[in-house]
Design a protein around this motif. Structure first.
Motif, PDB file in Angstrom:
ATOM      1  N   ALA A 101       0.841  -1.211   0.000  1.00  0.00           N
ATOM      2  CA  ALA A 101       0.000   0.000   0.000  1.00  0.00           C
ATOM      3  C   ALA A 101       0.868   1.250   0.000  1.00  0.00           C
ATOM      4  N   PRO A 102       0.400   2.299  -0.671  1.00  0.00           N
ATOM      5  CA  PRO A 102       1.149   3.565  -0.600  1.00  0.00           C
ATOM      6  C   PRO A 102       0.981   4.196   0.778  1.00  0.00           C
ATOM      7  N   SER A 103       2.070   4.761   1.282  1.00  0.00           N
ATOM      8  CA  SER A 103       2.017   5.455   2.571  1.00  0.00           C
ATOM      9  C   SER A 103       1.312   6.791   2.423  1.00  0.00           C
ATOM     10  N   ARG A 104       1.486   7.402   1.260  1.00  0.00           N
ATOM     11  CA  ARG A 104       0.913   8.735   1.046  1.00  0.00           C
ATOM     12  C   ARG A 104       0.303   8.811  -0.342  1.00  0.00           C
ATOM     13  N   PHE A 105      -0.766   9.537  -0.453  1.00  0.00           N
ATOM     14  CA  PHE A 105      -1.389   9.748  -1.758  1.00  0.00           C
ATOM     15  C   PHE A 105      -2.136  11.065  -1.752  1.00  0.00           C
ATOM     16  N   GLU A 106      -2.417  11.553  -2.960  1.00  0.00           N
ATOM     17  CA  GLU A 106      -3.095  12.832  -3.097  1.00  0.00           C
ATOM     18  C   GLU A 106      -4.566  12.622  -3.368  1.00  0.00           C
ATOM     19  N   GLU A 117      -2.746  16.067   0.494  1.00  0.00           N
ATOM     20  CA  GLU A 117      -2.119  14.760   0.630  1.00  0.00           C
ATOM     21  C   GLU A 117      -2.640  14.088   1.903  1.00  0.00           C
ATOM     22  N   ALA A 226      -7.399  10.293  -7.260  1.00  0.00           N
ATOM     23  CA  ALA A 226      -8.417   9.932  -6.262  1.00  0.00           C
ATOM     24  C   ALA A 226      -9.269  11.157  -5.979  1.00  0.00           C
ATOM     25  N   ASN A 255      -9.726   2.951  -8.775  1.00  0.00           N
ATOM     26  CA  ASN A 255      -8.591   3.746  -8.272  1.00  0.00           C
ATOM     27  C   ASN A 255      -9.003   4.784  -7.231  1.00  0.00           C
ATOM     28  N   VAL A 257     -10.200   5.830  -3.113  1.00  0.00           N
ATOM     29  CA  VAL A 257      -9.661   5.536  -1.782  1.00  0.00           C
ATOM     30  C   VAL A 257     -10.683   4.761  -0.945  1.00  0.00           C
ATOM     31  N   GLN A 293      -5.299  -4.915  -0.703  1.00  0.00           N
ATOM     32  CA  GLN A 293      -4.102  -5.038  -1.550  1.00  0.00           C
ATOM     33  C   GLN A 293      -4.165  -6.301  -2.400  1.00  0.00           C
ATOM     34  N   LYS A 300      -5.087   2.700  -2.794  1.00  0.00           N
ATOM     35  CA  LYS A 300      -4.990   3.753  -1.773  1.00  0.00           C
ATOM     36  C   LYS A 300      -5.980   3.445  -0.660  1.00  0.00           C
TER      37      LYS A 300
END
Lengths: 513, 230
Positions: A101-106, A117, A226, A255, A257, A293, A300
C-alpha cells in the motif's frame, strides 16, 4: 513606541482594500496540513509489539470471517487457510500484502485548487456522515430531507475547515432507500466541488457512485486521481460482510480511496479491556487492509476505526471517554508502525442538544485525535446524539474547531524566534508589545483568532443580543447558505448527471421489499 | 494593492483628505505628517485639518475596530500616525484659539500595576485628538488631585484590573466631592472586572467597557459640555 527598525509600513489602500482583504482571508482552505507536534504515545514499544503480536495471533489462530464468495475465492487463490467463510492468515503473508500500500497519496477534484495529501504526517478534515436527523436552522430536531443534505453540502463547500464532503452528511429520508444513493452523490457533486465520500453499501450503489463521479470528473481523470472515498465498515467482532466488500472492490477497482473501519463498541463487541480491544480491532483492520491489496496491489487506503465505549447502564455508545483517547493514541502508534494513514472520529458527542456535554465530548475527541496524530479527522462537523443527529449549528462551530485544531497540529514554528527575542530586548520590563513592530508583523498569524467562540465583554455581548453559541452558529449558517453560490459545472456534464439519476430511477424499483 | 506612487501634493483638497483617511487607516505616520503640512500650506485652518482629515479618519478606524475588522496593533499604528499629525497642529490650534477636543488625566488606581488597557485607552484618546496626561500605575488619590490642579483636564479616567483595587475609584471620587470639584469633571472608569452598576455605585459618570467605547463616551461628554457652555 515604535522601534527604529520598524519595517516600512506601506499603503494598502485604506478601509475598502482592508475590508476586502479580510473577507478574502476567509476563503475555504484546501491545502495539506502537515503535523508539527510529536504524537502522544500511550504505550511503550514493547507493549505495542505485544498488541501487534496478539493481532497476528488472532488472525492466525482464530481467523476472521469474510462473508463474501468473491473474497473467499481470492483468499484461497492467495494461499490463505480458508474453511468455509473463516480465513486464517499468517503474519508474513498479511504484512507482505499491507506493505504494497502507498504510505501517502493525493486527493483532488474537478477544482484543481482542491488538492491535498493524505499521509502519516498530514491531517485532513471530513464532514460528518450518516445522520438520519437534523437539528435544523430553527433548532428543531426532525428527520432529515434532501434539502437538508443540500444545505449541509453548501455549508461544507463554503466553510473553511473541511477537505472532504461527507456524502450523506444527513440522510435524505424523503427519498426511497433504493434511490437515495443517487441523490446523495448528485448533491455532493453539484453542491460541492470537493473530494467526497461516495456510497459503498453494496455493489450496485458503489458502482453507481463511481459512475456518477466519472461523469463529472471523467473516467481517465479518476483512473489517475483519487477524488472519492468509500467508507467500508467492519462488523466487529471479526466479520467483514459482502455488502461492504462489494463496495470496497468497486472503489478500489476505480482507483478510489477506501477507508476500512472496524466498528468498536468497547465491552459490547470487544473485550472489556483496552489492549485486548485494540488487538482485536487491529486484527480486523489488518485483515481488511491486506484484502484491499489483494484486490488491487497499490490501492490507496486508510486504516480506519470507529471506537466508543458502551454504557453498562443502557448499552448506549459513549463519546469523549478516556478509553477512546487511549485507543486513539495506540492506533496512531500502530498505523505509523505499518506506514499507513489512519482515521479517527474528530467531533463526536452523545448530547441531545448543542450543549456543554456536546462541547466537552467534541473537544476531547478533537484533541484526542490530533494529539495521537490522526490523518483523517472524520465526522469533524455536526455530530451529536451518537451520530443520530447532524446539528447544523454545531457544524458551524466544528468548522472553526477544525481550523483551531489545524493550528495546534502544525506545532510550534521557530521561524521568528530570534526576531521575537529582539522584541523582548526592545520592550524590557514593564512595557507592552501591542504597538511593537514585531507584534504588528506577526499578530495576524501568531495567535488563532476565532469568530464563533465569543470573547466580547458581558456588556458587548448583551448589546449584540445576548446570543448563545447555538444561536450565533445558526445565524452564521443561515447567512452562509444565503450567500452560497454553486461551483461551476459544464451544463452538458450537469445534463448527463441528471439523466443518469433519472435513468437509474427507471431501472431500480423504489421498493425495498 | 499598495500604491506608493501617490504624490500627496498633486491631489486636490478633497482627494488629499480622502487619501489621509486611507493613510490613517493604514497607520502611515510620515504620510499623515506630510498631508497635514500640505493642507496647512494651502491655507486650511488647523482646526479644519484636525476635524476633517484626522478626527474623521480616526472615526473610521474606531468604527472598524469596534466591528472587529481592525486589530489592536493596527489601531495603535493609526493612533500613532494621528499623534504625529496632532504634534504639528497642537501649537497652531492653541495659537488660533481653536476649540479643543479635550484633555484627559488617566491612571491606574492605587494598589494596581496593570496598565495595558489603560495605555490602550490613552492612545486611542490621543488618536481621537484628546490631550492625554498619563499618570501611569499605582496612583494614590493625592496624585489624581495634584494632576487635576496642574493640568485642569476635562476628563478623569481611572482603571483597575483587580477586584481588590477597583473600590479605590470611589476614594478618588469621594475626595473630589469633599473638595467640591466632582461636578467640574467627567469621570470615566474602566477595567475588566468593572461593570455599569459598579460605575454608578462609585459615582462615576460612565463605565467604558473598552477603548473604543471610552473614546465615544469622552467625545459625547465633550459635545454636551460645549453645548452647555455655548
Amino acid at each position: 513606541m515604535m522601534d527604529p527598525d520598524t519595517p516600512a509600513i506601506r499603503r494598502r489602500g485604506g478601509r475598502a482594500s482592508v475590508v476586502a482583504a479580510r473577507e478574502a482571508e476567509k476563503r475555504p482552505r484546501v491545502s495539506t496540513i502537515k503535523y508539527g507536534i510529536r504524537p502522544v504515545e500511550a504505550v511503550t514499544a514493547e507493549q505495542l509489539e505485544r498488541i501487534h503480536q496478539a493481532s497476528l495471533a488472532i488472525l492466525r489462530e482464530i481467523g476472521i470471517e469474510f462473508r463474501d464468495e468473491t473474497a473467499i475465492r481470492q483468499w484461497k487463490e492467495a494461499g490463505a487457510d480458508v474453511q468455509g467463510q473463516r480465513v486464517r492468515l499468517d503474519g508474513e503473508m498479511l504484512m507482505h500484502l499491507i506493505s504494497k500500500a502507498p504510505s501517502r497519496f493525493e486527493m483532488t477534484s474537478r477544482d484543481p485548487s482542491q488538492r491535498f495529501e493524505i499521509a502519516p504526517d498530514t491531517m485532513t478534515f471530513g464532514a460528518m456522515q450518516g445522520a438520519p436527523n437534523v437539528r435544523d436552522l430553527q433548532g428543531v430536531r426532525r428527520a432529515s430531507t434532501i434539502e437538508d443534505l443540500r444545505n449541509m453540502n453548501r455549508l461544507t463547500q463554503m466553510l473553511p475547515g473541511f477537505h472532504i464532503a461527507g456524502g450523506f452528511t444527513c440522510e435524505p429520508t424523503d427519498i426511497a432507500v433504493p434511490w437515495r444513493h443517487l441523490h446523495i452523490n448528485h448533491s455532493s457533486l453539484v453542491e460541492t466541488n470537493m473530494p467526497f465520500f461516495g456510497l459503498t453499501t453494496g455493489k450496485q450503489r458503489a458502482e453507481d457512485s463511481i459512475a456518477m463521479g466519472q461523469i463529472v470528473h471523467g473516467k481517465d481523470f479518476m483512473d489517475q486521481n483519487a477524488v472519492m472515498l468509500g467508507h467500508v465498515s467492519g462488523n466487529s467482532p471479526l466479520v467483514w460482510d459482502s455488502t461492504m466488500l462489494e463496495g470496497l472492490r468497486a472503489f478500489v477497482e476505480a482507483n478510489q480511496v477506501v477507508l476500512l473501519s472496524p466498528f468498536v463498541l468497547g465491552a459490547a463487541n470487544t473485550p472489556a479491556d483496552i489492549p485486548a480491544t485494540i488487538a482485536q480491532l487491529n486484527a480486523e483492520a489488518l485483515a481488511a487492509l491486506a484484502y484491499t491489496q489483494l484486490v488491487r496491489p497499490g490501492a490507496k487506503m486508510i486504516y480506519g476505526q470507529y471506537s466508543v465505549s458502551v454504557s453498562m447502564r443502557s448499552g448506549a455508545p459513549m463519546s469523549g471517554m478516556p478509553e477512546v483517547t487511549l485507543i486513539n493514541a495506540v492506533i496512531g502508534q500502530l498505523a505509523r508502525r505499518y506506514g499507513l494513514p489512519w482515521r479517527t472520529t474528530a467531533s463526536q458527542s452523545s448530547a441531545k442538544t448543542f450543549d456543554a456535554q456536546s462541547g466537552y465530548e467534541s473537544a476531547i475527541a478533537y484533541m484526542s485525535g490530533a494529539s495521537a496524530g490522526a490523518n483523517l479527522m472524520m465526522h469533524a462537523g455536526g455530530w451529536d446524539e451518537a451520530g443520530l443527529v447532524c446539528c447544523m449549528a454545531k457544524f458551524v462551530a466544528d468548522a472553526e474547531q477544525n481550523l483551531l485544531i489545524e493550528k495546534y497540529a502544525q506545532g510550534i514554528s521557530f521561524e521568528h524566534f530570534d526576531d521575537a527575542l529582539e522584541a523582548v530586548r526592545r520592550i524590557g520590563p514593564g512595557g507592552h508589545y501591542l504597538g511593537d513592530s514585531f507584534t504588528l508583523k506577526r499578530f495576524k498569524d501568531a495567535f488563532f483568532a476565532p469568530e464563533i467562540l465569543d470573547y466580547l465583554s458581558y456588556e458587548q455581548w448583551k448589546v449584540k443580543g445576548s446570543k448563545d453559541m447555538a444561536q450565533r452558529c445558526r445565524e452564521k449558517a443561515k447567512s452562509i447558505i444565503a450567500s452560497y453560490e454553486q461551483p461551476p459545472m459544464d451544463p452538458a456534464v450537469r445534463e448527463e448527471l441528471d439523466a443518469f439519476v433519472a435513468q437509474r430511477q427507471e431501472e431500480i424499483s423504489p421498493s425495498i421489499a | 494593492m499598495s500604491d506608493d506612487e501617490i504624490i500627496l501634493s498633486d491631489l486636490s483638497d478633497d482627494e488629499l483628505v480622502q487619501q489621509m483617511h486611507d493613510d490613517l487607516y493604514d497607520g502611515l505616520k510620515d504620510e499623515i505628517e506630510e498631508g497635514t503640512q500640505i493642507l496647512l500650506e494651502r491655507g486650511w485652518a488647523p482646526y479644519k485639518v484636525l476635524t476633517e482629515a484626522l478626527v474623521e479618519g480616526m472615526r473610521i478606524v474606531g468604527e472598524d475596530f469596534r466591528d472587529g475588522i481592525l486589530f489592536v496593533p493596527e489601531v495603535l499604528l493609526s493612533a500613532n500616525a494621528m499623534k504625529a499629525g496632532m504634534f504639528i497642529l497642537r501649537p497652531l490650534l492653541a495659537a488660533t484659539g481653536a476649540p479643543k477636543q479635550g484633555k484627559m488625566v488617566i491612571g491606574t488606581v492605587k494598589g494596581d500595576i496593570h496598565d495595558i488597557g489603560k495605555n490602550l485607552v490613552g492612545m486611542m484618546m490621543e488618536g481621537a485628538g484628546f490631550d492625554v496626561i498619563d499618570l501611569g500605575i499605582n496612583n494614590a488619590v493625592e496624585k489624581y488631585m495634584a494632576a487635576i490642579e496642574e493640568h485642569q483636564p476635562d476628563i478623569i479616567g481611572m482603571s483597575a484590573l483587580l477586584t481588590t483595587t477597583m473600590p479605590y475609584m470611589k476614594v478618588v471620587i469621594d475626595t473630589m466631592k469633599e473638595k467640591g470639584i466632582r461636578d467640574d469633571y467627567v469621570v470615566l472608569v474602566g477595567g475588566a472586572p468593572l461593570n455599569e452598576e459598579f460605575g454608578k455605585a462609585v459615582g462615576a459618570d460612565a463605565y467604558c467597557r473598552d477603548a473604543a467605547v471610552a473614546v465615544e463616551t469622552a467625545k459625547d461628554f465633550m459635545k454636551r459640555k460645549h453645548n452647555v457652555r455655548n
